[in-house]
Design a protein around this motif. Structure first.
Motif, short mmCIF file in Angstrom:
data_model
loop_
_atom_site.label_atom_id
_atom_site.label_comp_id
_atom_site.label_asym_id
_atom_site.label_seq_id
_atom_site.Cartn_x
_atom_site.Cartn_y
_atom_site.Cartn_z
N ALA A 110 0.83 -1.22 0.00
CA ALA A 110 0.00 0.00 0.00
C ALA A 110 0.86 1.26 0.00
O ALA A 110 0.46 2.29 -0.57
CB ALA A 110 -0.92 0.00 1.20
N ILE A 113 1.86 3.71 -2.96
CA ILE A 113 1.08 4.88 -3.39
C ILE A 113 1.90 6.15 -3.14
O ILE A 113 1.80 7.12 -3.89
CB ILE A 113 -0.26 4.95 -2.62
N LYS A 116 5.59 5.29 -5.47
CA LYS A 116 5.44 5.15 -6.93
C LYS A 116 4.07 5.69 -7.33
O LYS A 116 3.22 4.96 -7.83
CB LYS A 116 5.55 3.68 -7.34
N PRO A 117 3.83 6.97 -7.10
CA PRO A 117 2.48 7.48 -7.31
C PRO A 117 2.09 7.64 -8.78
O PRO A 117 2.95 7.79 -9.64
CB PRO A 117 2.53 8.85 -6.63
N HIS A 118 0.79 7.58 -9.01
CA HIS A 118 0.22 7.78 -10.33
C HIS A 118 -0.72 8.97 -10.19
O HIS A 118 -1.79 8.84 -9.57
CB HIS A 118 -0.52 6.51 -10.75
N SER A 120 -2.83 10.60 -11.85
CA SER A 120 -4.19 10.71 -12.36
C SER A 120 -5.20 9.95 -11.50
O SER A 120 -6.39 10.03 -11.74
CB SER A 120 -4.24 10.17 -13.79
N SER A 121 -4.70 9.22 -10.50
CA SER A 121 -5.61 8.41 -9.69
C SER A 121 -6.12 9.17 -8.47
O SER A 121 -5.34 9.72 -7.69
CB SER A 121 -4.90 7.14 -9.23
N MET A 122 -7.43 9.18 -8.29
CA MET A 122 -8.01 9.86 -7.14
C MET A 122 -7.66 9.14 -5.84
O MET A 122 -7.61 9.75 -4.78
CB MET A 122 -9.53 9.95 -7.27
N ILE A 123 -7.41 7.83 -5.92
CA ILE A 123 -7.03 7.09 -4.71
C ILE A 123 -5.69 7.60 -4.19
O ILE A 123 -5.48 7.76 -2.99
CB ILE A 123 -6.98 5.56 -4.97
N ALA A 124 -4.76 7.87 -5.13
CA ALA A 124 -3.45 8.38 -4.72
C ALA A 124 -3.62 9.73 -4.02
O ALA A 124 -3.06 9.95 -2.94
CB ALA A 124 -2.56 8.51 -5.94
N VAL B 137 -7.24 2.46 -16.62
CA VAL B 137 -5.82 2.82 -16.54
C VAL B 137 -5.54 4.05 -15.66
O VAL B 137 -4.72 3.96 -14.73
CB VAL B 137 -5.22 2.99 -17.96
N PRO B 138 -6.19 5.19 -15.89
CA PRO B 138 -5.81 6.36 -15.08
C PRO B 138 -6.15 6.24 -13.60
O PRO B 138 -5.59 6.97 -12.79
CB PRO B 138 -6.60 7.51 -15.72
N VAL B 139 -7.05 5.34 -13.23
CA VAL B 139 -7.46 5.26 -11.83
C VAL B 139 -6.48 4.49 -10.95
O VAL B 139 -6.54 4.59 -9.72
CB VAL B 139 -8.87 4.63 -11.69
N CYS B 140 -5.58 3.73 -11.56
CA CYS B 140 -4.65 2.92 -10.76
C CYS B 140 -3.73 3.83 -9.95
O CYS B 140 -3.01 4.65 -10.52
CB CYS B 140 -3.83 2.00 -11.65
N PRO B 141 -3.71 3.69 -8.63
CA PRO B 141 -2.90 4.63 -7.82
C PRO B 141 -1.40 4.41 -7.93
O PRO B 141 -0.62 5.28 -7.52
CB PRO B 141 -3.38 4.37 -6.39
N VAL B 142 -0.97 3.25 -8.46
CA VAL B 142 0.47 2.99 -8.54
C VAL B 142 0.95 2.77 -9.99
O VAL B 142 2.09 2.37 -10.21
CB VAL B 142 0.88 1.77 -7.67
N GLY B 143 0.10 3.01 -10.93
CA GLY B 143 0.49 2.85 -12.34
C GLY B 143 0.79 1.41 -12.70
O GLY B 143 1.69 1.15 -13.50
N ILE B 161 -1.57 -3.36 -6.25
CA ILE B 161 -1.74 -3.46 -4.78
C ILE B 161 -3.10 -4.06 -4.41
O ILE B 161 -3.40 -4.24 -3.24
CB ILE B 161 -1.54 -2.09 -4.10
N CYS B 163 -6.25 -2.74 -4.95
CA CYS B 163 -7.25 -1.80 -4.41
C CYS B 163 -8.60 -1.92 -5.12
O CYS B 163 -9.61 -1.45 -4.63
CB CYS B 163 -6.75 -0.36 -4.50
N TYR B 165 -9.84 -0.48 -7.68
CA TYR B 165 -10.45 0.72 -8.27
C TYR B 165 -10.66 0.49 -9.77
O TYR B 165 -11.64 0.96 -10.36
CB TYR B 165 -9.55 1.92 -8.02
#
Lengths: 390, 293
Positions: A110, A113, A116-118, A120-124, B137-143, B161, B163, B165
């Protein structure tokens, strides 16, 4: 003093029981994995996610209401419970993190996050904002404890710049709730979530749930008990709660006019009918709070307590229904029957182990609060504000 | 009344003419039904042109050609008129990717429409649509998931991970979560010979999956357990110059696979047809799995 000890023992017992039940479920989760839950590939977010959202609503709502009442409406006497409030806030945020961590398939990963953040993700964004907000609350707790202990710089910060963390708390809380709302509303395939109304509804619901918790904390822990100030603050809290409920209901009704009937049906159907949450958590509290307006001081706090408890125990159904029920609708007819397996269905009711699992963070929060209360009492006891310039 | 001699001769002559006509027609019919069976050599020559256009052979050749090209875009076309709902593609996919219970990459939706007696069944296989604008694709928090240059949307099991999403974001519900079920016989009594195929299942369970050109052995909570999973157009087969398992297994030749950027490919021809349909295009995902209806 004896009362305090009795309540603390009750707190400890409840905390330990929840911890043991939750601990057993957690060990099962570690051993067997997510098979023990009842969520499926088609209803992938279940009790854990809705419980996380409710905890954040509670926490952010409490601190938002506190900041609004103290820094905008000038109800400075509420500051007497600041340390307890920040302590509860910090613990609820921590237990919310634990809830969502246990819901993640690979909880050991976990923290990626953050590393290695992304973007565009709202979870991040939600994770970062959650941590940032916890930091703000932690800082506020620290300043409050130090100011209570008489540390000059803390008193100076608290009096001269106290509004800054207050405002930061308002902004950060609003952003966190909006991000959580946006996390759902940007899912294009889910008609029930789509659109800009969800973040606004989340914010208003958070205020309603939060002020209920704030009222209970004030009634239980205010050092001004038995004074006129206490009665006045209790009345003010009752009025504010009433105003928040009415505003939330009007906004909710306004938004519901724009929604399709299928969406409203989805929100009000399912295992836990939201109509009961509306009646128990909003309509009955409105009646009680209307009566509270004309009641005497003694009855006033009873009524506020009753209304707040009703709100706290009923409103969790709203995030549950808003999050889970829309997932239980087949997006394309025929998917559910295409391949039969217990994890490939659109049916969901939390399993007993899942419920037990979510008791673990609550147990930790209750234990932490009971112990933290005694530590606070020892290092930085709450000071009455009645008869003082605040 | 006595018959005159003339009338008598008329009847005899008529009878003779009719008899002759019947004999002639029968003889003609005999010569029409006579079929000369071709020799195997003749048959090979005669049906050569049909064999040459068998879609599998054509697609296989096109795939081998496109694999070498730097720019390609894999797409799938499914002719719903040819799909008989046999679920062979579902099973082939499961066998190819060693899918555990609870995981399916290509279910076949079976929808009954109409009212008795005017009823019909429509079968719709549902692989991953490898959308041009994938909402997963864009929703993945870790790419951990992305769209490759060749159009395939992939998941990095080591990064994911869990999640879920992406499962929420996919409007087609093609992504599934690996809950960690071990095998199809867990819970059944271990009584050898009583359960049909039990002996064959153990090697199946023990063999690693070759998804994404890596070996994924199912051990404890190791990936892909607790990860999101989905169809990847049998990427490991494509890189070896083979068509996806579902395509080669389809008994009705209803599934077509190929490179959209190759203007001469079969799939390029098919997607230009007027009877092409895609699911939930209004969401702007631009799915790359086309249906012929």
């Amino acid at each position: 003093m004896i009362k305090k000890i009795i309540w603390s023992v009750i707190g400890l017992v409840i905390g330990v029981v929840l911890l043991v039940i939750g601990g057993i479920a957690f060990s099962k989760l570690l051993k067997e994995g997510h098979i023990i839950t009842n969520y499926t590939s088609y209803v992938p977010w279940g009790l854990g996610v809705s419980w996380y959202v409710y905890l954040v609503w509670l926490e952010v709502g409490t601190l938002l209401s506190f900041a609004i009442l103290v820094y905008i409406f000038g109800l400075k006497h509420l500051k007497s419970i600041a340390t307890i409030l920040y302590l509860s806030g910090f613990l609820i945020l921590t237990s919310a993190v634990l809830t969502i961590l246990m819901d993640i398939g690979k909880m050991q990963k976990a923290f990626d996050i953050f590393f290695k953040p992304h973007f565009s993700s709202m979870i991040a964004w939600m994770a970062w904002m959650h941590v940032a907000y916890s930091g703000v609350v932690g800082l506020e707790l620290l300043i409050s404890i130090l100011a209570n202990r008489g540390a000059k710089f803390a008193i100076y910060i608290d009096t001269a710049f106290g509004w800054i963390p207050g405002m930061v708390s308002i902004v950060a809380g609003t952003v966190l709730i909006s991000i959580i709302g946006t996390l759902f509303s940007t899912v294009s395939g889910m008609a029930a979530w789509r659109g800009g109304s969800l973040p606004l509804l989340f914010l208003l619901s958070s205020l309603v749930a939060g002020i209920a918790l704030l009222s209970i904390i004030y009634i239980a822990f205010s050092p001004d008990k038995g004074t006129d100030v206490y009665s006045r603050v209790v009345k003010s809290l009752g009025k504010t709660t009433l105003a928040f409920i009415v505003i939330a209901m009007i906004a909710g009704f306004g938004v519901s006019v724009t929604l399709r009937t299928s969406v409203i049906d989805a929100y009000f159907s399912g295992a836990y009918n939201a109509i009961w949450a509306v009646i128990l958590g909003l309509v009955i509290p409105i009646i009680i709070l209307l009566l509270q307006l004309t009641s005497n001081a003694q009855k006033s706090w009873y009524m506020l307590t009753a209304a707040s408890i009703l709100m706290l125990i009923s409103l969790w159904v709203i995030p549950y229904n808003v999050i889970i029920n829309p997932q239980m609708v087949e997006p394309i007819p025929g998917i559910a029957e295409a391949f039969l397996h217990e994890k490939l269905t659109y049916l969901y009711t939390p399993s007993r182990t899942e419920v037990a699992l979510n008791m673990l963070p609550i147990g930790i929060a209750i234990l932490g609060f009971t112990l933290g209360y005694w530590i606070l009492n020892w290092i930085s006891p709450l000071k009455p504000t009645a008869g003082k310039e605040v | 009344m006595e018959e005159s001699r003339r009338e008598f001769f008329k009847k005899v002559a008529g009878g003779l003419i009719a008899g002759a006509a019947v004999i002639t027609v029968t003889k003609k019919a005999d010569t029409q039904t006579k079929v000369e069976l071709p020799t195997p050599e003749d048959a090979a020559k005669r049906y050569k042109k049909y064999l040459a256009v068998d879609p599998l052979i054509r697609m296989q050749a096109e795939l081998k050609e496109s694999v070498k090209k730097p720019e390609k875009r894999w797409i799938m076309v499914i002719d719903l008129r040819k799909c008989v709902g046999c679920h062979a593609c579902t099973v082939a996919c499961m066998a190819e990717n060693k899918l555990p219970p609870g995981i399916v990459y290509r279910p076949v939706m079976d929808v009954e429409t109409g009212q008795y007696p005017n009823v019909s069944r429509k079968f719709t296989p549902k692989p991953c649509f490898h959308c041009e604008n994938p909402s997963c694709v864009p929703v993945c928090p870790v790419g951990a998931t992305w769209k490759r240059e060749d159009g395939i949307v992939v998941i990095d099991y080591n990064k994911c991970i869990g999640c879920r999403y992406c499962l929420i974001a996919c409007p087609y519900n093609v992504r599934v979560f690996d809950f960690g079920y071990k095998d199809y016989l867990t819970g059944f009594p271990a009584s050898e010979g009583l359960i049909l195929g039990q002996e064959g299942l153990n090697p199946f369970n023990e063999k690693p999956s070759l998804e994404y050109n890596k070996k994924w052995k199912r051990e404890g909570h190791k990936s892909p357990v607790s990860n999101a999973r989905k169809c990847h157009f049998c990427m490991h087969r494509i890189s070896a110059g083979m068509l996806p398992a579902c395509t080669v297994t389809c008994i009705g030749r209803a599934t077509y696979f190929g490179d959209k950027l190759n203007p001469n490919s079969l799939v390029s021809e098919l997607v230009k047809k007027p009877n092409v349909m895609r699911l939930r295009v209004e969401l702007g995902t631009n799915p790359q799995c086309y249906y012929l209806v």
